[in-house]
Design a protein around this motif. Structure first.
Motif, PDB file in Angstrom:
ATOM      1  N   THR A 152       0.840  -1.238   0.034  1.00 48.69           N
ATOM      2  CA  THR A 152      -0.050   0.036  -0.009  1.00 48.69           C
ATOM      3  C   THR A 152       0.709   1.244   0.189  1.00 48.69           C
ATOM      4  O   THR A 152       0.635   2.468  -0.606  1.00 48.69           O
ATOM      5  N   ALA A 153       1.906   1.170   0.635  1.00 44.67           N
ATOM      6  CA  ALA A 153       2.663   2.474   0.726  1.00 44.67           C
ATOM      7  C   ALA A 153       3.493   2.559  -0.497  1.00 44.67           C
ATOM      8  O   ALA A 153       3.507   3.979  -0.934  1.00 44.67           O
ATOM      9  N   ALA A 154       3.853   1.762  -1.419  1.00 35.67           N
ATOM     10  CA  ALA A 154       4.243   1.926  -2.714  1.00 35.67           C
ATOM     11  C   ALA A 154       3.453   2.459  -3.532  1.00 35.67           C
ATOM     12  O   ALA A 154       3.737   3.217  -4.397  1.00 35.67           O
ATOM     13  N   LEU A 155       2.142   2.050  -3.425  1.00 36.31           N
ATOM     14  CA  LEU A 155       0.928   2.432  -4.192  1.00 36.31           C
ATOM     15  C   LEU A 155       1.016   3.944  -3.851  1.00 36.31           C
ATOM     16  O   LEU A 155       0.747   4.799  -4.748  1.00 36.31           O
ATOM     17  N   ALA A 156       1.074   4.310  -2.586  1.00 34.37           N
ATOM     18  CA  ALA A 156       0.663   5.717  -2.184  1.00 34.37           C
ATOM     19  C   ALA A 156       1.887   6.829  -2.606  1.00 34.37           C
ATOM     20  O   ALA A 156       1.507   7.929  -2.743  1.00 34.37           O
ATOM     21  N   ILE A 157       3.248   6.038  -2.748  1.00 32.38           N
ATOM     22  CA  ILE A 157       4.124   6.824  -3.247  1.00 32.38           C
ATOM     23  C   ILE A 157       3.868   7.225  -4.724  1.00 32.38           C
ATOM     24  O   ILE A 157       4.158   8.522  -5.060  1.00 32.38           O
ATOM     25  N   LEU A 158       3.286   6.099  -5.447  1.00 32.79           N
ATOM     26  CA  LEU A 158       2.983   6.474  -6.900  1.00 32.79           C
ATOM     27  C   LEU A 158       1.891   7.573  -7.218  1.00 32.79           C
ATOM     28  O   LEU A 158       1.975   8.684  -8.067  1.00 32.79           O
ATOM     29  N   LEU A 159       0.978   7.479  -5.913  1.00 35.26           N
ATOM     30  CA  LEU A 159      -0.028   8.437  -6.186  1.00 35.26           C
ATOM     31  C   LEU A 159       0.374   9.777  -5.566  1.00 35.26           C
ATOM     32  O   LEU A 159       0.117  10.950  -6.412  1.00 35.26           O
ATOM     33  N   ILE A 160       1.289  10.014  -4.759  1.00 32.49           N
ATOM     34  CA  ILE A 160       1.831  11.532  -4.339  1.00 32.49           C
ATOM     35  C   ILE A 160       2.574  11.796  -5.481  1.00 32.49           C
ATOM     36  O   ILE A 160       2.594  13.033  -6.256  1.00 32.49           O
ATOM     37  N   LEU A 161       3.533  11.101  -6.225  1.00 32.00           N
ATOM     38  CA  LEU A 161       4.007  11.333  -7.469  1.00 32.00           C
ATOM     39  C   LEU A 161       3.174  11.900  -8.428  1.00 32.00           C
ATOM     40  O   LEU A 161       3.547  12.816  -9.274  1.00 32.00           O
ATOM     41  N   ALA A 162       2.016  11.448  -8.618  1.00 25.64           N
ATOM     42  CA  ALA A 162       0.928  11.600  -9.551  1.00 25.64           C
ATOM     43  C   ALA A 162       0.325  13.147  -9.077  1.00 25.64           C
ATOM     44  O   ALA A 162       0.129  13.817 -10.194  1.00 25.64           O
ATOM     45  N   VAL A 163       0.106  13.309  -8.068  1.00 25.96           N
ATOM     46  CA  VAL A 163      -0.340  14.720  -7.665  1.00 25.96           C
ATOM     47  C   VAL A 163       0.587  15.622  -7.997  1.00 25.96           C
ATOM     48  O   VAL A 163       0.317  16.698  -8.567  1.00 25.96           O
ATOM     49  N   ILE A 166       2.965   6.885 -15.304  1.00 28.31           N
ATOM     50  CA  ILE A 166       3.989   7.862 -16.340  1.00 28.31           C
ATOM     51  C   ILE A 166       5.535   7.766 -15.802  1.00 28.31           C
ATOM     52  O   ILE A 166       6.650   7.920 -16.345  1.00 28.31           O
ATOM     53  N   PHE A 167       5.641   7.868 -14.081  1.00 28.19           N
ATOM     54  CA  PHE A 167       7.104   7.969 -13.815  1.00 28.19           C
ATOM     55  C   PHE A 167       7.485   6.352 -13.542  1.00 28.19           C
ATOM     56  O   PHE A 167       7.547   5.723 -12.543  1.00 28.19           O
ATOM     57  N   ARG A 168       8.027   6.126 -14.619  1.00 22.35           N
ATOM     58  CA  ARG A 168       8.223   4.707 -14.737  1.00 22.35           C
ATOM     59  C   ARG A 168       9.411   4.159 -14.144  1.00 22.35           C
ATOM     60  O   ARG A 168       9.601   3.121 -13.613  1.00 22.35           O
ATOM     61  N   LEU A 169      10.243   5.139 -13.957  1.00 22.96           N
ATOM     62  CA  LEU A 169      11.745   4.862 -13.049  1.00 22.96           C
ATOM     63  C   LEU A 169      11.211   4.735 -11.766  1.00 22.96           C
ATOM     64  O   LEU A 169      11.757   3.719 -10.906  1.00 22.96           O
ATOM     65  N   GLY A 170      10.095   5.374 -11.139  1.00 24.10           N
ATOM     66  CA  GLY A 170       9.593   4.893  -9.848  1.00 24.10           C
ATOM     67  C   GLY A 170       8.964   3.716  -9.958  1.00 24.10           C
ATOM     68  O   GLY A 170       8.970   2.946  -8.794  1.00 24.10           O
ATOM     69  N   VAL A 171       8.256   3.261 -10.826  1.00 14.60           N
ATOM     70  CA  VAL A 171       7.465   2.064 -10.969  1.00 14.60           C
ATOM     71  C   VAL A 171       8.445   0.703 -10.740  1.00 14.60           C
ATOM     72  O   VAL A 171       8.322  -0.096 -10.029  1.00 14.60           O
ATOM     73  N   ILE A 172       9.535   0.958 -11.553  1.00 10.38           N
ATOM     74  CA  ILE A 172      10.649   0.197 -11.625  1.00 10.38           C
ATOM     75  C   ILE A 172      11.150  -0.175 -10.171  1.00 10.38           C
ATOM     76  O   ILE A 172      11.381  -1.120  -9.758  1.00 10.38           O
ATOM     77  N   VAL A 173      11.847   1.081  -9.749  1.00 12.36           N
ATOM     78  CA  VAL A 173      12.333   0.975  -8.523  1.00 12.36           C
ATOM     79  C   VAL A 173      11.628   0.369  -7.232  1.00 12.36           C
ATOM     80  O   VAL A 173      11.779  -0.549  -6.475  1.00 12.36           O
ATOM     81  N   LEU A 174      10.262   0.796  -7.250  1.00 10.06           N
ATOM     82  CA  LEU A 174       9.409   0.557  -6.247  1.00 10.06           C
ATOM     83  C   LEU A 174       9.012  -1.032  -6.324  1.00 10.06           C
ATOM     84  O   LEU A 174       8.956  -1.841  -5.587  1.00 10.06           O
TER      85      LEU A 174
END
Length: 311
Positions: free
Chosen positions: A22-33, A178-186
Motif C-alpha cells: 500500500t505504501a508503494a502505491l501511495a508513493i506513486l499516487l503522491i508523484l501523480a499529484v 508515467i513515472f516509470r523509473l519509480g515504478v521500476i524501483v518500487l
C-alpha cells in the motif's frame, strides 16, 4: 502451540506485506499529484469514499471484520485510469471494482480477477470517449492528443518522446504509470523485501522484450516493428507487470506455473497491442490470464500419493 505461533507470525508477515504494498502505491499516487495536480486528490477521495461504503456494507452484512486490505483497490483504480477523467467515472469504476470484482467473490484473497481491472475494464468499454480524451500533459493543464503508446502503435516518426521523458514522467499516460523509473524501483523493492514474487514479472517483461526485439531487428520493415525498449516504456506494461501480474492471489502457485503465466501475459500483450483494436493490451491480458491461471496450476502440479509437488 507451535502451529498457533506459526499462524500468528504468518498473519503478522501478511499484514506487514499489505502495508508495504500500500505504501508503494501511495508513493506513486503522491508523484501523480506532483505531475498532474490536486485533481488526483479529488479522484482519490471519491474512490476511497465509494470503496469504504461498499466494504463497510459487506462487512456489516456478513458480520465479518473490516477488510485490512481495503485501500489497495481504490488506490489502484485511480492509478490505472487517465489523470483527467471526471470524478464520477472514478466512482463508477471503483464501485464495479470493489462490488463486482472483489466482494461478490468473498473479498480479499478470494477474487478471480484483479478487482481494479474489473472496474477499469467496465468504464473503458462503457465510456470510451471519456477514457480516450482524458490524457493530460504532465506539469500542465493541457490535454494530450496522444499517449506514447498511441504514437508508437501509429508509427509516428520521429517518435515524439525520448527514453528520459518516458522514465521521468514527462510524457502523458495513466496516473500511476508515467513515472516509470519509480515504478521500476518500487517494484524491485517489493521483490527484494519478498512482498511479491518476481518470476511472473520477469518472464512477462523478458519474453515481451525478446518478441518485440526479434521483429524489430529481423523484420525492421514490418508494420509491427517497434523499438523493444520504447515498447517496454510505453503504456502500462511496467505497472501491470510489477504491481498486478505479481498478485499472489491470481498467479499460479508453482514456480514453473508463474513462468508460464508470465509467458502467456507477454504473448497476449504482444498480440493485442499489434493486431487488436485497442492500443493497450495489458488490461485485457491480465484479465484473460487470471482466468487461465487455475488451468496452469492443474498442468504444473502433479498429484503424488495425495500430496501436491511442483512439476
Amino acid at each position: 502451540m507451535n502451529d498457533v505461533n506459526t499462524n500468528v507470525q504468518h498473519d503478522k508477515k501478511t499484514t506487514l506485506n499489505v502495508w508495504i504494498f500500500t505504501a508503494a502505491l501511495a508513493i506513486l499516487l503522491i508523484l501523480a499529484v506532483v505531475f498532474f495536480g490536486v485533481h488526483i486528490l479529488l479522484l482519490t477521495a471519491v474512490s476511497f469514499a465509494v470503496a469504504l461504503l461498499i466494504e463497510w456494507a459487506f462487512a456489516k452484512g456478513r458480520k465479518l471484520p473490516f477488510d485490512k486490505e481495503w485501500m489497495i483497490t481504490p488506490l489502484v483504480v485511480v492509478l490505472i485510469l487517465p489523470p483527467a477523467v471526471p470524478a464520477w467515472l472514478v466512482g463508477i469504476a471503483t464501485f464495479f471494482a470493489v462490488f463486482f470484482g472483489k466482494n461478490i467473490f468473498g473479498g480479499s484473497g478470494k477474487y478471480i480477477f484483479f478487482p481494479a481491472l474489473v472496474g477499469a475494464l467496465f468504464v473503458l468499454i462503457s465510456f470510451p470517449v471519456q477514457m480516450a480524451t482524458s490524457w493530460q500533459q504532465p506539469g500542465s493543464d493541457l490535454m494530450a492528443s496522444a499517449t506514447p503508446l498511441l504514437s508508437l502503435n501509429r508509427g509516428v516518426t520521429p517518435y515524439p518522446f525520448t527514453m528520459g521523458e518516458l522514465l521521468l514522467g514527462q510524457a502523458p499516460g495513466s496516473t500511476g504509470e508515467i513515472f516509470r523509473l519509480g515504478v521500476i524501483v518500487l517494484g524491485l523493492l517489493l521483490f527484494v523485501l519478498k512482498v511479491r514474487d518476481w518470476k511472473a514479472t520477469a518472464s512477462y517483461l523478458g519474453v515481451f522484450f525478446v518478441l518485440t526485439a526479434f521483429i524489430y531487428y529481423v523484420f525492421p520493415d514490418a508494420d509491427i516493428a517497434r523499438d523493444p525498449i520504447i515498447s517496454l516504456l510505453s503504456g502500462g506494461i511496467l505497472f501491470g507487470a510489477f504491481f498486478i501480474a505479481s498478485d499472489p492471489v491470481l498467479q499460479p502457485q508453482t514456480n514453473l506455473g508463474k513462468v508460464l503465466y508470465g509467458v502467456g501475459l507477454a504473448l497476449l500483450t504482444f498480440v493485442i497491442r499489434n493486431f487488436a483494436t485497442f492500443a493497450e493490451g495489458v488490461t485485457f491480458t491480465l484479465i484473460i490470464m487470471s482466468a487461465i491461471s487455475p488451468l496452469i496450476d492443474n498442468i504444473t502440479v502433479k498429484k503424488v500419493e495425495g500430496e501436491a509437488v511442483e512439476a
